[in-house]
Design a protein around this motif. Sequence first.
Motif, PDB file in Angstrom:
ATOM      1  N   SER A  84       0.830  -1.212   0.000  1.00 44.04           N
ATOM      2  CA  SER A  84       0.000   0.000   0.000  1.00 44.04           C
ATOM      3  C   SER A  84       0.861   1.257   0.000  1.00 44.04           C
ATOM      4  CB  SER A  84      -0.933  -0.009   1.221  1.00 44.04           C
ATOM      5  OG  SER A  84      -1.754  -1.155   1.227  1.00 44.04           O
ATOM      6  N   LEU A  85       1.826   1.277  -0.885  1.00 50.05           N
ATOM      7  CA  LEU A  85       2.777   2.386  -0.916  1.00 50.05           C
ATOM      8  C   LEU A  85       2.094   3.700  -1.260  1.00 50.05           C
ATOM      9  CD1 LEU A  85       5.741   0.481  -2.504  1.00 50.05           C
ATOM     10  CD2 LEU A  85       5.878   1.815  -0.388  1.00 50.05           C
ATOM     11  N   LYS A  86       2.586   4.754  -0.627  1.00 49.48           N
ATOM     12  CA  LYS A  86       2.061   6.096  -0.830  1.00 49.48           C
ATOM     13  C   LYS A  86       3.142   6.992  -1.433  1.00 49.48           C
ATOM     14  CE  LYS A  86      -0.817   5.689   3.350  1.00 49.48           C
ATOM     15  NZ  LYS A  86      -1.141   6.294   4.670  1.00 49.48           N
ATOM     16  N   LEU A  87       2.709   8.097  -2.005  1.00 47.37           N
ATOM     17  CA  LEU A  87       3.665   9.032  -2.591  1.00 47.37           C
ATOM     18  C   LEU A  87       4.709   9.459  -1.567  1.00 47.37           C
ATOM     19  CD1 LEU A  87       1.296  11.337  -4.672  1.00 47.37           C
ATOM     20  CD2 LEU A  87       2.649   9.404  -5.473  1.00 47.37           C
ATOM     21  N   GLU A  88       4.261   9.637  -0.323  1.00 47.26           N
ATOM     22  CA  GLU A  88       5.176  10.110   0.721  1.00 47.26           C
ATOM     23  C   GLU A  88       6.181   9.053   1.184  1.00 47.26           C
ATOM     24  OE1 GLU A  88       1.844  10.278   0.710  1.00 47.26           O
ATOM     25  OE2 GLU A  88       0.990   9.879   2.701  1.00 47.26           O
ATOM     26  N   ASP A  89       6.072   7.846   0.661  1.00 49.01           N
ATOM     27  CA  ASP A  89       7.075   6.822   0.960  1.00 49.01           C
ATOM     28  C   ASP A  89       8.308   6.964   0.058  1.00 49.01           C
ATOM     29  OD1 ASP A  89       4.386   4.495   1.408  1.00 49.01           O
ATOM     30  OD2 ASP A  89       5.571   5.490   2.976  1.00 49.01           O
ATOM     31  N   THR A  90       8.232   7.847  -0.915  1.00 45.34           N
ATOM     32  CA  THR A  90       9.378   8.075  -1.803  1.00 45.34           C
ATOM     33  C   THR A  90      10.562   8.582  -0.996  1.00 45.34           C
ATOM     34  OG1 THR A  90       8.005   8.530  -3.734  1.00 45.34           O
ATOM     35  CG2 THR A  90      10.237   9.441  -3.725  1.00 45.34           C
ATOM     36  N   ALA A  91      11.678   7.878  -1.111  1.00 40.57           N
ATOM     37  CA  ALA A  91      12.870   8.230  -0.339  1.00 40.57           C
ATOM     38  C   ALA A  91      13.995   7.281  -0.726  1.00 40.57           C
ATOM     39  CB  ALA A  91      12.595   8.118   1.160  1.00 40.57           C
ATOM     40  N   VAL A  92      15.181   7.601  -0.237  1.00 34.51           N
ATOM     41  CA  VAL A  92      16.278   6.633  -0.276  1.00 34.51           C
ATOM     42  C   VAL A  92      16.200   5.842   1.029  1.00 34.51           C
ATOM     43  CG1 VAL A  92      18.757   6.279  -0.382  1.00 34.51           C
ATOM     44  CG2 VAL A  92      17.710   8.141  -1.688  1.00 34.51           C
ATOM     45  N   TYR A  93      16.179   4.541   0.899  1.00 35.16           N
ATOM     46  CA  TYR A  93      16.066   3.664   2.055  1.00 35.16           C
ATOM     47  C   TYR A  93      17.443   3.091   2.388  1.00 35.16           C
ATOM     48  CZ  TYR A  93      11.012   3.927   2.005  1.00 35.16           C
ATOM     49  OH  TYR A  93       9.709   4.376   2.090  1.00 35.16           O
ATOM     50  N   TYR A  94      17.819   3.263   3.646  1.00 36.89           N
ATOM     51  CA  TYR A  94      19.125   2.812   4.115  1.00 36.89           C
ATOM     52  C   TYR A  94      18.959   1.681   5.133  1.00 36.89           C
ATOM     53  CZ  TYR A  94      20.824   7.232   2.182  1.00 36.89           C
ATOM     54  OH  TYR A  94      21.124   8.272   1.351  1.00 36.89           O
ATOM     55  N   CYS A  95      19.720   0.653   4.936  1.00 39.34           N
ATOM     56  CA  CYS A  95      19.738  -0.455   5.875  1.00 39.34           C
ATOM     57  C   CYS A  95      20.900  -0.271   6.834  1.00 39.34           C
ATOM     58  CB  CYS A  95      19.897  -1.764   5.109  1.00 39.34           C
ATOM     59  SG  CYS A  95      20.091  -3.224   6.141  1.00 39.34           S
ATOM     60  N   TYR A  96      20.737  -0.726   8.055  1.00 44.08           N
ATOM     61  CA  TYR A  96      21.856  -0.710   8.987  1.00 44.08           C
ATOM     62  C   TYR A  96      21.891  -2.020   9.770  1.00 44.08           C
ATOM     63  CZ  TYR A  96      18.741   0.150  12.966  1.00 44.08           C
ATOM     64  OH  TYR A  96      17.761   0.036  13.925  1.00 44.08           O
ATOM     65  N   ALA A  97      23.066  -2.319  10.273  1.00 47.64           N
ATOM     66  CA  ALA A  97      23.262  -3.503  11.096  1.00 47.64           C
ATOM     67  C   ALA A  97      24.195  -3.138  12.242  1.00 47.64           C
ATOM     68  CB  ALA A  97      23.847  -4.648  10.276  1.00 47.64           C
ATOM     69  N   ILE A  98      23.894  -3.661  13.412  1.00 54.76           N
ATOM     70  CA  ILE A  98      24.736  -3.409  14.577  1.00 54.76           C
ATOM     71  C   ILE A  98      25.414  -4.717  14.974  1.00 54.76           C
ATOM     72  CG2 ILE A  98      24.798  -2.692  16.977  1.00 54.76           C
ATOM     73  CD1 ILE A  98      22.385  -0.921  16.416  1.00 54.76           C
ATOM     74  N   SER A  99      26.730  -4.705  14.824  1.00 53.09           N
ATOM     75  CA  SER A  99      27.548  -5.850  15.204  1.00 53.09           C
ATOM     76  C   SER A  99      28.805  -5.291  15.836  1.00 53.09           C
ATOM     77  CB  SER A  99      27.880  -6.700  13.976  1.00 53.09           C
ATOM     78  OG  SER A  99      28.809  -7.712  14.311  1.00 53.09           O
ATOM     79  N   ARG A 100      28.819  -5.066  17.084  1.00 55.47           N
ATOM     80  CA  ARG A 100      29.869  -4.353  17.815  1.00 55.47           C
ATOM     81  C   ARG A 100      29.940  -2.889  17.391  1.00 55.47           C
ATOM     82  NH1 ARG A 100      35.002  -8.583  18.289  1.00 55.47           N
ATOM     83  NH2 ARG A 100      34.109  -9.856  19.953  1.00 55.47           N
ATOM     84  N   SER A 101      29.780  -2.632  16.111  1.00 59.05           N
ATOM     85  CA  SER A 101      29.712  -1.272  15.597  1.00 59.05           C
ATOM     86  C   SER A 101      28.475  -1.138  14.722  1.00 59.05           C
ATOM     87  CB  SER A 101      30.968  -0.931  14.786  1.00 59.05           C
ATOM     88  OG  SER A 101      32.113  -0.950  15.600  1.00 59.05           O
ATOM     89  N   LEU A 102      28.216   0.091  14.326  1.00 60.58           N
ATOM     90  CA  LEU A 102      27.072   0.367  13.455  1.00 60.58           C
ATOM     91  C   LEU A 102      27.550   0.436  12.015  1.00 60.58           C
ATOM     92  CD1 LEU A 102      24.153   1.306  12.910  1.00 60.58           C
ATOM     93  CD2 LEU A 102      24.914   3.630  13.442  1.00 60.58           C
ATOM     94  N   TYR A 103      26.887  -0.316  11.153  1.00 60.35           N
ATOM     95  CA  TYR A 103      27.249  -0.346   9.735  1.00 60.35           C
ATOM     96  C   TYR A 103      26.036   0.053   8.898  1.00 60.35           C
ATOM     97  CZ  TYR A 103      31.172  -3.018  11.542  1.00 60.35           C
ATOM     98  OH  TYR A 103      32.277  -3.417  12.250  1.00 60.35           O
ATOM     99  N   TRP A 104      26.321   0.876   7.870  1.00 53.48           N
ATOM    100  CA  TRP A 104      25.257   1.359   6.987  1.00 53.48           C
ATOM    101  C   TRP A 104      25.456   0.811   5.580  1.00 53.48           C
ATOM    102  CZ3 TRP A 104      21.049   4.013   8.544  1.00 53.48           C
ATOM    103  CH2 TRP A 104      21.095   4.690   9.760  1.00 53.48           C
ATOM    104  N   GLY A 105      24.339   0.612   4.901  1.00 55.92           N
ATOM    105  CA  GLY A 105      24.392   0.335   3.482  1.00 55.92           C
ATOM    106  C   GLY A 105      24.458   1.635   2.700  1.00 55.92           C
TER     107      GLY A 105
END
Length: 114
Positions: A84-105
């Motif tokens: 049910s995506l909306k116009l306001e969902d338009t964005a760059v989506y970033y994934c992150y993972a925490i494994s001792r440190s924080l890592y971003w995609g």
Amino acid sequence: QVQVVESGGGLVQAGGSLRLSCAASGSIFSINTMGWYRQAPGKQRELVAVITAAGSTNYADSVKGRFTISRDNAKNTVYLQMDSLKLEDTAVYYCYAISRSLYWGQGTQVTVSS
């Protein structure tokens, strides 16, 4: 060194669905929390959804009931099913993972058109 790579973004019409994937690889000790943020043009980055290793989830109010986060711990992969995506969902989506440190995609673009 840990790498976080997103995939699955693209262009979709309003009301449609997309599924994002994010895989963490490299020198991973153990991953606790994984999740997704998004940043729309001219706006601050905001939390979309988060999931712990035990499977506990949390969502932004704006996506509750429409987005579902899940993960495969064996594959160090997290998914974001967006319905049910909306116009306001338009964005760059970033994934992150925490494994001792924080890592971003690097981010993946999601564009919702009318």
